[in-house]
Motif scaffolding. Structure first.
Motif, mmCIF file in Angstrom:
data_model
loop_
_atom_site.group_PDB
_atom_site.id
_atom_site.type_symbol
_atom_site.label_atom_id
_atom_site.label_comp_id
_atom_site.label_asym_id
_atom_site.label_seq_id
_atom_site.Cartn_x
_atom_site.Cartn_y
_atom_site.Cartn_z
ATOM 1 N N PRO A 125 0.773 -1.309 -0.077
ATOM 2 C CA PRO A 125 0.193 0.054 0.091
ATOM 3 C C PRO A 125 0.878 1.105 0.028
ATOM 4 C CG PRO A 125 -0.792 -1.383 1.410
ATOM 5 C CD PRO A 125 0.514 -2.055 1.158
ATOM 6 N N SER A 146 -1.331 -2.428 -4.772
ATOM 7 C CA SER A 146 -1.849 -2.757 -3.212
ATOM 8 C C SER A 146 -2.392 -4.219 -3.114
ATOM 9 C CB SER A 146 -2.934 -1.970 -2.719
ATOM 10 O OG SER A 146 -2.379 -0.587 -2.403
ATOM 11 N N GLN A 197 -6.136 2.210 0.244
ATOM 12 C CA GLN A 197 -5.257 1.172 -0.372
ATOM 13 C C GLN A 197 -4.844 0.147 1.027
ATOM 14 O OE1 GLN A 197 -4.247 0.905 -3.607
ATOM 15 N NE2 GLN A 197 -5.852 2.726 -3.508
#
Length: 719
Positions: A462, A504, A663
C-alpha cells in the motif's frame, strides 16, 4: 523503472508463486460448502412451553426445514434444579454456620461430618427421589474417583457429598456495609455455591428418546471439570453414547475444557478418530477466534484438523427480531448468512427468536420464512444444508514462503528508493542481505517468519502504491502533461486508481497466501498486525508527500524525491496557525474512529442507518463492498489527481490521506483469513467499480464549483 528491472522481475516471480498458492487455497475453500444447523435443546424447551405445541412437534417441524440435529447437554446438579426436580444443593460452609445445624440434618450426615475432615467448600446435594438418587449415583460412580464424593443415606433422604476446594467456590458480588452515619464500614462477599454444580452426570434418556423420535440426531455437549476429570470420565461418557446408540457428528464441548482434559485426551482422540467425529470450535462473542477451552486446539491438531467452526446465537442476536425496521427475523437471517459465507462457519448453533428477554417468538411461520430465505441466499454461494463439511488441511511449504518473501524484499527496496533515492550499489547490498535474511528466518523460525513477511507485505505494497500516487500527482502538478479536458483528467484518475489498487492487491495476494495455512483458515491463529499495518502506511505517505512536494518550497521537475532536512525542520519549528490545529484535531478524531471501527472489539459501532445500507448491499450483491473504500477512499484518489492537475498542492495531501486508507483497506480485506479469497476478490472489485462511479460524480461536482468561482474571477478552467 529501467534501473529497477531486477527488483521488478523478482516481485513478478513472487506474484506468480503467490497465485499458485492462492489457487490451492481457493480450491480448498470451494470444497467446503455444507452447513449444518444444530438446535439448542434447553432454549427450544423453554420456547415450546410458551407455545401451543410440545417440544417434539417443534423438532419435527424444524426437521422439515433442513435441521438435522439437536445439541444436548449432560445433566448436572444445576440443570436438574433449573427443571425443578426434587433436589437441594448447599455448601457445607453455609450449613455449619448455624449453631443448631446438627439438629436440622440427618444423623448419618452429622456423624460423618463430625468424624471426618470437612471443608467449607464441599458441596452437599440432597434428594428424596429414588429415581433421581439412582441417576446421580450411577453418574458419579461411573465417572469419578471414589475419593471425590461420598454417598450418605438416611431412611427418607439421599445425600451426595462432593469434595470441594477454595478454587471451586462461587461468591456473591461484593456488598458494602455502612454504619449509622452512612460511612463505609467494610465490604463483604458470601459463599454462594460451587462450580461442582456443573459436574456432568450423563444424558437424560427421556430427552435422548424425544430427539430421536423426532427424526433428529443427538449432538452431545460433554462437560469436563479438570479436577474431576480423567480416563474414567471419558470411558463412561463414551459408554453412555453406545448405550443410547448415539453416533455424534461433532463434539461441541461445554464449559472451559474439552472432555478428558488433561489426562484423558488420548482415549477421546481414539474414539473421535474411529468414528470420524469433528471438533466443534465455538466462535467467540467478538467474532474473533474461539471461546477459550483448555485442550481444544491440541485436540484439533491431533485429529488432523477434522474440525468445524460453530456460530452460537447469543442472546442479543436472538432478540434481533423485528430489528432495523424489518417485519420479522430478517436481521437474524443476515447474521447467520454472514457467519457462513464470510467466516468459515459450518455449524449454526440455533436458538429460537425472542421479542424480549424471556418472551419467545412462537409463530412457526417466522421460522419457516427465515430458513427459506437463508437456504435461498446460501444457495447462491453454492452452499447447502447437511452434515457440515470440513476444510482440507492446507499447508504452505517453506520454499514458497521464501520465494514470496524475496518479492516482498524487492518491493521494500523499491519503496526505500522512492523515499531516499538509493544508489545502485546500496540496492544490491540490501537485496542480497534481504534474500539471505528471508531464507534464514523461514528455515530457522518459520512461524515468526510467516507473521513478519505478512506484516511487511501489508505495509510495503500500500505504501508503494502511494509512492506511485505521489509521483503521478507531482507530474500533473508540474504540468509535465498538457492540461486536458475534465473527462480526460477523470480518465487519468481512473487509470491511476486501478494501478494503485493493483499494487496494493499484490500485497493483499501475498498476505492471503502466506497466511493460508489451515490454522489461519480455521482462525486458530490470527494475523495480529492489522491495526499496525493500517497506521504505518499513513506515516509513510506523509514522508513520501514531503519527498515529492516539499513542505513549503516546491520541488522542481526532476529534483530528487528524497526528503530534505529543511522540510523536517520546517514542520518542527514553523509557526502553527489555528486552522492547522483544527484540521489536525479533526483528522485525529477521524483517524481514531477509523482505527476503532476495525474489528468487533470496540464500543464504536455502525449506526442503524449504516447497517440498513450494508444489509441492502449484501442482499443485492454477491459480496458487500467496504463502505470506506467506495464511498470516499477510492474516489479520493481520482479527486487527488484532479486537484493536482489544477494546482492545489495541499488538497493533494488531504485526498492522499483518504487514499491511503483505501489502499490499506484492500490488504486488510485479505487479512480476514476466515473469509474465502474469492469473496475478498469480489468485494474489492465491487468497491473499485462503485468507487470509480462515485469518483466521477465527486470530481464533476468539484469541477463545477471551481469553474463557478473562476468564472467569477474571469478565469478559464480548461486549456
Amino acid at each position: 523503472m529501467k534501473k529497477n528491472y531486477i527488483l521488478l522481475l523478482i516481485v513478478a516471480f513472487a506474484v506468480l508463486i503467490s497465485s499458485m498458492v492462492a489457487y490451492k487455497r481457493m480450491t480448498v475453500e470451494s470444497n467446503n460448502k455444507t452447513v449444518d444447523v444444530v438446535l439448542d435443546y434447553n432454549e427450544f424447551e423453554k420456547m415450546a412451553k410458551q407455545s401451543e405445541h410440545d417440544l417434539g412437534w417443534w423438532f419435527h417441524k424444524l426437521k422439515g426445514q433442513g435441521v438435522r440435529a439437536v445439541a444436548l447437554n449432560e445433566e448436572n446438579f444445576e440443570s436438574m434444579m433449573d427443571e425443578n426436580k426434587p433436589l437441594k444443593v448447599e455448601m457445607i460452609g453455609n450449613i455449619i454456620k448455624d449453631m443448631e445445624w446438627e439438629k436440622k440434618y440427618p444423623k448419618p450426615l452429622v456423624d460423618y461430618l463430625n468424624t471426618n475432615e470437612i471443608d467449607a467448600y464441599d458441596l452437599l446435594a440432597t434428594t428424596n427421589s429414588k429415581e433421581l438418587y439412582n441417576f446421580i449415583k450411577e453418574g458419579l460412580e461411573s465417572r469419578y474417583d471414589e475419593n471425590k464424593f461420598k454417598i450418605i443415606n438416611s431412611k427418607d433422604k439421599y445425600m451426595f457429598l462432593l469434595d470441594g476446594t477454595v478454587e471451586d467456590g462461587l461468591y456473591t458480588q461484593m456488598e458494602k456495609i455502612f454504619d449509622a452515619k452512612e460511612k463505609g464500614f467494610k465490604e463483604v462477599s458470601s459463599l454462594y455455591s460451587s462450580k461442582l454444580i456443573r459436574v456432568g452426570l450423563g444424558l437424560d434418556q427421556k430427552k435422548v428418546n424425544l430427539i430421536k423420535n423426532s427424526g433428529l440426531n443427538v449432538v452431545p455437549r460433554p462437560n469436563n471439570y479438570k479436577r474431576f476429570s480423567g480416563n474414567k470420565l471419558v470411558k463412561a461418557t463414551i459408554d453412555d453414547y453406545k448405550k443410547f446408540n448415539i453416533k455424534p457428528a461433532y463434539f461441541i464441548f461445554g464449559g472451559s475444557e474439552v472432555l478428558g482434559y488433561p489426562d484423558g485426551l488420548n482415549i477421546l482422540e481414539d474414539y473421535m478418530k474411529k468414528n470420524d467425529i469433528k471438533v466443534g470450535m465455538i466462535e467467540s462473542g467478538v467474532q474473533r477466534e474461539h471461546i477459550e477451552q483448555d485442550g481444544l486446539y491440541e485436540l484439533t491438531r491431533n485429529l488432523g484438523y477434522n474440525a468445524v467452526r460453530v456460530f452460537s446465537m447469543a442472546d442479543y442476536i436472538q432478540k434481533r427480531f423485528q430489528y432495523y425496521n424489518y417485519k420479522g427475523a430478517e436481521e437474524i437471517e443476515n447474521t447467520l448468512f454472514r457467519a457462513v459465507t464470510e467466516r468459515n462457519i459450518r455449524v449454526i448453533y440455533f436458538k429460537p427468536f425472542k421479542y424480549e428477554e424471556n418472551i419467545y417468538v412462537t409463530d412457526r411461520s417466522e421460522y419457516v420464512k427465515m430458513f427459506d430465505g437463508f437456504k435461498t441466499r446460501i444457495r447462491e454461494h453454492e452452499m447447502t444444508l447437511g452434515q457440515a463439511s470440513v476444510m482440507e488441511s492446507n499447508k504452505v511449504r517453506n520454499r514458497y514462503k521464501i520465494l514470496i518473501g524475496w518479492g516482498i524484499v524487492a518491493a521494500g527496496i523499491l519503496l526505500l528508493n522512492a523515499m531516499l533515492q538509493l544508489k545502485e550499489k546500496y540496492k544490491h547490498i540490501l537485496l542480497g542481505l534481504g534474500l539471505l535474511g528471508v531464507t534464514g528466518i523461514v528455515v530457522v523460525k518459520p512461524s515468526l517468519a510467516t507473521m513478519l513477511l505478512a506484516l511487511s507485505a501489508a505495509i510495503i505494497f500500500p505504501s508503494l502504491s502511494m509512492a506511485y500516487f505521489c509521483k503521478r500527482c507531482r507530474d500533473y502538478y508540474n504540468q509535465q502533461i498538457k492540461k486536458e479536458h475534465i473527462f480526460k483528467i477523470i480518465g487519468l484518475g481512473i487509470k491511476d486508481l486501478i494501478i494503485c489498487s493493483g499494487i496494493s492487491a499484490i500485497g493483499a495476494l501475498m498476505v492471503g497466501t502466506i497466511l493460508s495455512d489451515i490454522e489461519y483458515l480455521l482462525e486458530m491463529s490470527i494475523f495480529r498486525g492489522v491495526k499496525f499495518s493500517q497506521l504505518v502506511p499513513i506515516s509513510i505517505f506523509m514522508i513520501l508527500y514531503l519527498g515529492y512536494f516539499g513542505y513549503k518550497n516546491h520541488k522542481a521537475p526532476g529534483e530528487s524525491t528524497a526528503i530534505k532536512w529543511e522540510d523536517i525542520k520546517g514542520i518542527l519549528f514553523d509557526n502553527v496557525k489555528i486552522v492547522y490545529v483544527i484540521v489536525g484535531v479533526v483528522l485525529g478524531v477521524i483517524g481514531y474512529i477509523y482505527m476503532a471501527r476495525t474489528g468487533h472489539e470496540t464500543n464504536i459501532t455502525p449506526s442503524d442507518l449504516e447497517m440498513i445500507f450494508r444489509n441492502t448491499l449484501e442482499e443485492k450483491l454477491f459480496a458487500r463492498p467496504r463502505n470506506k473504500e467506495f464511498l470516499f477512499a477510492f474516489p479520493a484518489l481520482i479527486m487527488g489527481v484532479a486537484v493536482a492537475k489544477y494546482g492545489y498542492k495541499h488538497l493533494v495531501f488531504i485526498f492522499g490521506l483518504a487514499t491511503v486508507i483505501g489502499q490499506t483497506s484492500i490488504v486488510n480485506t485479505f487479512c480476514h483469513l476466515r473469509t474465502p479469497m474469492v469473496l475478498s476478490l469480489l468485494r474489492t472489485g465491487y468497491s473499485l467499480i462503485f468507487g470509480i462511479l462515485l469518483g466521477i460524480i465527486y470530481v464533476l461536482v468539484i469541477y463545477g464549483i471551481m469553474k463557478m468561482f473562476r468564472r467569477l474571477r474571469g478565469e478559464k478552467l480548461d486549456g
